[in-house]
Design an enzyme around this catalytic site. Structure first.
Site, PDB file in Angstrom:
ATOM      1  N   ASN A  12      19.042  32.153  67.508  1.00  0.00           N
ATOM      2  CA  ASN A  12      18.887  33.025  68.674  1.00  0.00           C
ATOM      3  C   ASN A  12      18.788  32.105  69.884  1.00  0.00           C
ATOM      4  O   ASN A  12      17.739  31.531  70.144  1.00  0.00           O
ATOM      5  CB  ASN A  12      17.612  33.876  68.509  1.00  0.00           C
ATOM      6  N   TRP A  13      19.911  31.977  70.577  1.00  0.00           N
ATOM      7  CA  TRP A  13      19.953  31.026  71.699  1.00  0.00           C
ATOM      8  C   TRP A  13      19.101  31.478  72.888  1.00  0.00           C
ATOM      9  O   TRP A  13      18.828  30.691  73.778  1.00  0.00           O
ATOM     10  CB  TRP A  13      21.394  30.855  72.182  1.00  0.00           C
ATOM     11  N   LYS A  14      18.747  32.743  72.928  1.00  0.00           N
ATOM     12  CA  LYS A  14      18.062  33.315  74.099  1.00  0.00           C
ATOM     13  C   LYS A  14      18.913  33.041  75.343  1.00  0.00           C
ATOM     14  O   LYS A  14      20.132  32.967  75.242  1.00  0.00           O
ATOM     15  CB  LYS A  14      16.643  32.778  74.202  1.00  0.00           C
ATOM     16  N   HIS A  99      13.738  42.380  69.893  1.00  0.00           N
ATOM     17  CA  HIS A  99      13.047  41.091  69.987  1.00  0.00           C
ATOM     18  C   HIS A  99      11.787  41.265  70.831  1.00  0.00           C
ATOM     19  O   HIS A  99      11.777  42.034  71.792  1.00  0.00           O
ATOM     20  CB  HIS A  99      13.977  40.038  70.609  1.00  0.00           C
ATOM     21  N   GLU A 101      10.522  39.567  73.045  1.00  0.00           N
ATOM     22  CA  GLU A 101      10.686  39.300  74.486  1.00  0.00           C
ATOM     23  C   GLU A 101      11.243  40.530  75.196  1.00  0.00           C
ATOM     24  O   GLU A 101      10.901  40.796  76.346  1.00  0.00           O
ATOM     25  CB  GLU A 101      11.573  38.060  74.689  1.00  0.00           C
ATOM     26  N   GLU A 171       8.707  38.325  63.218  1.00  0.00           N
ATOM     27  CA  GLU A 171       8.455  37.264  64.199  1.00  0.00           C
ATOM     28  C   GLU A 171       7.098  37.498  64.855  1.00  0.00           C
ATOM     29  O   GLU A 171       6.998  38.260  65.830  1.00  0.00           O
ATOM     30  CB  GLU A 171       9.542  37.260  65.270  1.00  0.00           C
ATOM     31  N   GLY A 177       8.132  30.264  69.996  1.00  0.00           N
ATOM     32  CA  GLY A 177       8.203  29.262  71.056  1.00  0.00           C
ATOM     33  C   GLY A 177       6.904  28.519  71.289  1.00  0.00           C
ATOM     34  O   GLY A 177       6.775  27.769  72.255  1.00  0.00           O
ATOM     35  N   SER A 215       8.886  29.442  65.641  1.00  0.00           N
ATOM     36  CA  SER A 215       8.652  27.999  65.500  1.00  0.00           C
ATOM     37  C   SER A 215       9.099  27.442  64.146  1.00  0.00           C
ATOM     38  O   SER A 215       8.445  26.572  63.572  1.00  0.00           O
ATOM     39  CB  SER A 215       7.183  27.663  65.770  1.00  0.00           C
ATOM     40  N   GLY A 236      14.890  30.143  67.137  1.00  0.00           N
ATOM     41  CA  GLY A 236      15.055  30.077  68.585  1.00  0.00           C
ATOM     42  C   GLY A 236      15.316  28.653  69.037  1.00  0.00           C
ATOM     43  O   GLY A 236      16.438  28.137  68.940  1.00  0.00           O
ATOM     44  N   GLY A 237      14.272  27.991  69.522  1.00  0.00           N
ATOM     45  CA  GLY A 237      14.416  26.657  70.119  1.00  0.00           C
ATOM     46  C   GLY A 237      15.229  25.687  69.280  1.00  0.00           C
ATOM     47  O   GLY A 237      16.096  24.971  69.804  1.00  0.00           O
TER      48      GLY A 237
HETATM   49  P1  PGA Z   1      11.393  30.007  68.283  1.00  0.00           P
HETATM   50  O1  PGA Z   1      11.934  31.479  68.586  1.00  0.00           O
HETATM   51  O2  PGA Z   1      12.087  29.519  67.022  1.00  0.00           O
HETATM   52  O3  PGA Z   1      11.734  29.203  69.487  1.00  0.00           O
HETATM   53  O4  PGA Z   1       9.910  30.128  68.063  1.00  0.00           O
HETATM   54  C1  PGA Z   1      12.263  32.386  67.561  1.00  0.00           C
HETATM   55  C2  PGA Z   1      12.728  33.687  68.173  1.00  0.00           C
HETATM   56  O5  PGA Z   1      12.163  34.129  69.182  1.00  0.00           O
HETATM   57  O6  PGA Z   1      13.684  34.322  67.658  1.00  0.00           O
END
Ligand code: PGA
Length: 259
Positions: A12-14, A99, A101, A171, A177, A215, A236-237
């Site tokens: 998930n590149w965001k 998600h 966010e 999640e 993050g 994470s 994500g990251g």
């Molecule tokens: P993260 O994000 O791996 O950076 O914690 C995961 C996500 O929000 O899908």
């Protein structure tokens, strides 16, 4: 160590990436994915504007692609929105919905997330439905209640036949993050609960991949993926660095077998 079912790892590149750096990343991931065992499926969810680029660079590779959200509508006067059928035009196969966010910053309710999941399924894509509790909710002992309600809202709108076509991503909001992943046991406990919830709703739960996100890194991926109810990860990251993302995919390969 017991071998387990096939795994799915999705990046998930965001809101990250620009054309030039995307090209380097996509090409590296496509190349690296070619060396993974068959038992690992790999996807990337890019910002919608880069779908055409993902299509051009991933077509013919082992990597599938998708978007991070869709509109609850199919078309119309909804300025700024992107509809699921538009992603289909670029051969996308995945769409993240719900998600945390989006739930937090765009006030998306579980009911709205459910409608989005319906739109995604109607378009022939696979929705990755995200659920997860905040730290406050976990500390109050409300984790199961929160994720259960988030999942139920989606299942309420789907037939059992539609429900087996979804992917669920657990999640925990506090792990996203933050560098502070859930422990493998914490994640497994919630995944087992979600699996049981699917069964209780007459969904063939063995067919619904349950991903863990929050994470995930090369260093903790294998232990997470070794858990019996963790079918892969939403990353994500670490999905922005080809070596880290591929190391996570490899960890999935180390504990999976082709079904
Ligand atoms: P993260 O994000 O791996 O950076 O914690 C995961 C996500 O929000 O899908």
């Amino acid at each position: 160590m017991s071998k387990q079912r096939a795994k799915l790892v999705v990046g998930n590149w965001k809101m990250h990436g620009r054309l030039a750096e995307n090209a380097v990343l996509l090409e590296a991931v496509a190349r690296g994915a070619g060396e993974l065992p068959e038992s690992v499926r790999v996807g990337v969810c890019v910002p919608g504007l880069y779908l055409a680029q993902a299509q051009a660079l991933l077509d013919g590779s082992r990597v599938v692609w998708g978007v991070q959200d869709v509109s609850a509508f199919t078309q119309g006067a909804y300025t700024g929105e992107v509809a699921a059928p538009m992603a289909v035009d670029f051969d996308a196969s995945l769409a993240i919905v719900g998600h945390s966010e989006r739930r937090a910053y765009h006030r998306e309710s579980s009911e709205l997330v459910a409608v989005k999941a319906q739109r995604v399924l109607e378009a022939g894509l696979t929705p990755i439905v995200c659920v997860g509790e905040t730290l406050e909710e976990r500390n109050a002992g409300e984790t199961e209640q929160v994720v259960g309600a988030q999942l139920d809202a989606v299942l309420a709108k789907l037939s059992p036949q539609e429900a087996v076509r979804i992917v669920v991503a657990y999640e925990p909001v506090w792990a996203i993050g933050s560098g502070k992943s859930a422990t493998a046991q914490q994640a497994q406990d919630v995944h087992a609960f979600l699996r049981a919830r699917l069964v209780a709703k007459s969904v063939a739960a063995a067919d619904v991949p349950l991903l863990y996100g929050g994470s995930v890194k090369p260093g903790n991926a294998e232990e997470l993926f070794r858990q019996p109810d963790i079918d892969g990860g939403l990353i994500g990251g670490a999905s922005l660095k080809d070596q880290d993302f591929l190391a996570i995919c490899k960890a999935a390969g180390a504990v999976s077998v082709t079904q």
